[in-house]
Design a protein around this motif. Structure first.
Motif, short mmCIF file in Angstrom:
data_model
loop_
_atom_site.label_atom_id
_atom_site.label_comp_id
_atom_site.label_asym_id
_atom_site.label_seq_id
_atom_site.Cartn_x
_atom_site.Cartn_y
_atom_site.Cartn_z
N GLN A 1 -0.07 4.50 -8.66
CA GLN A 1 -0.73 4.14 -9.92
C GLN A 1 -1.28 2.71 -9.88
N ASP A 2 -1.55 2.23 -8.67
CA ASP A 2 -2.12 0.89 -8.49
C ASP A 2 -1.25 -0.23 -9.03
N GLN A 3 0.04 0.00 -9.11
CA GLN A 3 0.94 -1.03 -9.66
C GLN A 3 2.11 -1.28 -8.69
N PRO A 4 1.85 -1.50 -7.38
CA PRO A 4 2.98 -1.64 -6.46
C PRO A 4 3.86 -2.83 -6.80
N VAL A 5 5.11 -2.76 -6.37
CA VAL A 5 6.00 -3.92 -6.50
C VAL A 5 5.38 -5.09 -5.74
N THR A 6 5.50 -6.28 -6.26
CA THR A 6 4.92 -7.47 -5.61
C THR A 6 5.84 -7.91 -4.45
N SER B 1 -9.00 6.87 -2.33
CA SER B 1 -8.45 8.11 -2.91
C SER B 1 -6.99 8.20 -2.48
N LYS B 2 -6.09 7.97 -3.44
CA LYS B 2 -4.65 7.91 -3.11
C LYS B 2 -4.19 9.20 -2.44
N LEU B 3 -4.74 10.32 -2.90
CA LEU B 3 -4.26 11.59 -2.36
C LEU B 3 -4.60 11.72 -0.88
N ALA C 1 0.85 -1.21 0.00
CA ALA C 1 0.00 0.00 0.00
C ALA C 1 0.88 1.24 0.00
N SER C 2 2.05 1.16 0.65
CA SER C 2 2.87 2.37 0.78
C SER C 2 3.94 2.48 -0.32
N CYS C 3 4.00 1.49 -1.22
CA CYS C 3 4.96 1.54 -2.33
C CYS C 3 4.63 2.75 -3.22
N THR C 4 5.65 3.44 -3.69
CA THR C 4 5.41 4.62 -4.53
C THR C 4 4.65 4.24 -5.81
N LEU C 5 4.94 3.05 -6.33
CA LEU C 5 4.23 2.62 -7.55
C LEU C 5 2.75 2.35 -7.29
N ASN C 6 2.37 2.27 -6.02
CA ASN C 6 0.95 2.09 -5.72
C ASN C 6 0.15 3.37 -6.00
#
Ligand SMILES: Cc1cc2nc3c(=O)[nH]c(=O)nc-3n(C[C@H](O)[C@H](O)[C@H](O)COP(=O)(O)OP(=O)(O)OC[C@H]3O[C@@H](n4cnc5c(N)ncnc54)[C@H](O)[C@@H]3O)c2cc1C
Ligand code: SF4
Length: 473
Positions: free
Chosen positions: A110-115, A324-326, A103-108
């Protein structure tokens, strides 16, 4: 950072489940691991951000970008050493952690966090397969004796750390086997129990002595345990379930979720049930009250029993499908989560529902009378409805640790929620040389938090005993 453009080139790819129609025929795990190449590719997606938010998203502060990089470069053994430096049991978290790190990954954003969780699991599973996970007995012994009460993830983590620091560690467990809720709560299809057995074997080889079927405060006086040890760690969990004291609660067919789940886990492992009242969902209309992990596990188990229908009720309103990511990132967002068990059952989920009464005939449950509630938990007029049910499972969480026995005998102070009062720096209770960690201290939580508290508590105990410590916090 291995591949600078990894996150631009490679899409997120995660483990898949075996088909529901197959997996509901057994209690084994059903996750299909990624191939080695796919795991490396996924690790290469880590951007190694300037501020790795995942470090704090993960309660044990796993050094995620570092082991992602090592995996990308094929340095699996070094990745394992790094992972073990912060987490005693990544094979548990790699299977059942809800992964707040992702949830806290920066790529999240854009809903694409590292696995992250999948990579963690791949590292430790490979470590075991390669024979890299071996006992790490201490180089010198201190001659100090520590008792750990409870062998859930908190007690196991504390015991392993303290044994590696050279202390003589004795774990007292009231059940016949170690693991706490990992063994007797969480179903095998989420985490198979041989994973606990091999860790226990490692810990025994490191010098930890397990005493099973000893209910401290019942079978032995806890004051004798305190007198016979230099420090005592309370890691007995929060086992007091939240009840629903409404008319009809006494009807046959209304059970606590844990009674149902524990029985099934014992069946799978061939342990005696320890009750004359077996609970089966077979051929029944099942209603699960409560929407968390426990509720999900009841659904998956009911489906495997062969329930006719499974319905889940939740008093809280339905959360949004997407956060809401923001507003939420990098924190853990409140959103609708659909577990593998929900997928298996196709179980209808009803939100904003309050159960008013269990209905029955001749002392046996036949249904429930419910009402809808609004956002302020007020009953909606004329919203009463009846659900058919032969089995109701109460999965509304846990209120606190059990007070009778251990805690009453010891006379430690409790906080206003009924948990053992202790802070997260010294972890000491109000009784001298008695410490507390895990759900017994923080209340009902997660496996990864239990591991963190067990590790930090071990640090505090070692400092207390030796005046200094090399154990990490
Ligand atoms: C059904 C269910 C599903 C869950 N699913 C997940 C999940 O998917 N992911 C996740 O992260 N978390 C999950 N959790 C939560 C997680 O299991 C707990 O937060 C975690 O196990 C707490 O660890 P602990 O060591 O503090 O306590 P526990 O695991 O509760 O262990 C306490 C141990 O102490 C022993 N004990 C207690 N009193 C005494 C005594 N007086 N003498 C001797 N022994 C004693 C108990 O027998 C037990 O073995 C789930 C919980 C439940 C109930
Ligand atoms: S322990 Fe949980 S939060 Fe930490 S890295 Fe693993 S999956 Fe993420």
């Amino acid at each position: 950072m291995g591949k600078v453009t990894g996150f631009l080139e490679i899409d997120r790819q995660d483990r898949k489940y075996k088909p529901a129609a197959d997996r509901i025929r057994h209690y084994d795990e059903f996750m299909i691991p990624l191939s080695e190449e796919a795991t490396k590719n996924q690790a290469s997606r880590c951007m190694d951000c300037g501020i790795p938010f995942c470090h704090n998203g993960c309660p044990v502060n796993n050094q995620i970008p570092d082991w992602n990089d090592l995996v990308y470069h094929g340095e699996w053994k070094r990745a394992l050493a790094n992972l073990h430096s912060t987490n005693n049991f990544p094979e548990f978290t790699g299977r059942i952690c809800p992964a707040p790190c992702e949830a806290s990954c920066t790529l999240n954003l854009q809903d694409q966090p590292v696995t992250i969780k999948t990579i963690e699991c791949a590292i430790v599973d490979r470590g075991f397969n390669e024979g890299w996970v071996v006992p790490e007995p201490p180089k010198r012994k201190t001659g100090r004796r520590v008792a750990v009460v409870g062998s859930g993830p908190a007690g196991l983590a504390a015991a392993q750390q303290l044994a590696r620091a050279g202390h003589d560690v004795h774990v007292f467990e009231k059940n016949a086997k170690a693991g706490g809720l990992l063994r007797y709560g969480i179903p095998d299809f989420k985490m198979e129990k041989h994973l606990i057995d091999r860790r226990v074997a490692q810990m025994e080889a490191e010098g930890v002595i397990f005493h099973y079927e000893v209910n401290v405060g019942v079978d032995v006086n806890v004051r004798d345990i305190v007198a016979g040890h230099d420090a005592v760690v309370l890691a007995g969990g929060a086992e007091n379930p939240r009840d629903l004291p409404i008319p009809g609660r006494e009807l046959r067919g209304v059970h606590f979720a844990m009674d149902f789940l524990t029985q099934q886990n014992r069946r799978v492992s061939g342990e005696p049930l320890a009750t004359n009242e077996p609970i089966f969902a077979t051929g029944k209309h099942v209603v699960v009250i409560g929407g968390g992990d426990t509720g999900s596990d009841c659904i998956g188990t009911s489906v495997r029993h062969g329930a006719l229908s499974v319905t889940q009720l939740e008093i809280m309103p339905e959360p949004p499908v997407k956060e809401s990511k923001l507003l939420t990132w990098p924190d853990w967002p409140l959103k609708l989560r659909t577990s593998s068990s929900h997928d298996e059952a196709g179980a209808p989920r009803h939100f904003s529902v309050l159960t008013k009464e269990f209905l029955g005939k001749d002392g046996v449950l036949t249904g429930l009378r419910c009402v809808k509630v609004d956002g302020k938990m007020q009953e909606v007029p004329d919203s009463s409805f009846i659900l058919r049910a032969d089995l109701v499972l109460l999965a509304m969480g846990f209120v606190s640790p059990i007070r009778e026995g251990l805690l009453e005998q010891l006379g430690v102070d409790l906080d206003n929620r009924g948990n053992v009062a202790a802070d997260t720096r010294a972890y000491n209770s109000t009784r001298e040389k008695v410490f507390a960690c895990g759900d017994m201290r923080r209340g009902q939580s997660l496996v990864v938090w239990a591991i963190r508290e067990g590790r930090q508590c071990a640090h505090a105990v070692d400092l207390h005993l030796m005046g200094e410590t090399n154990l990490p916090r």
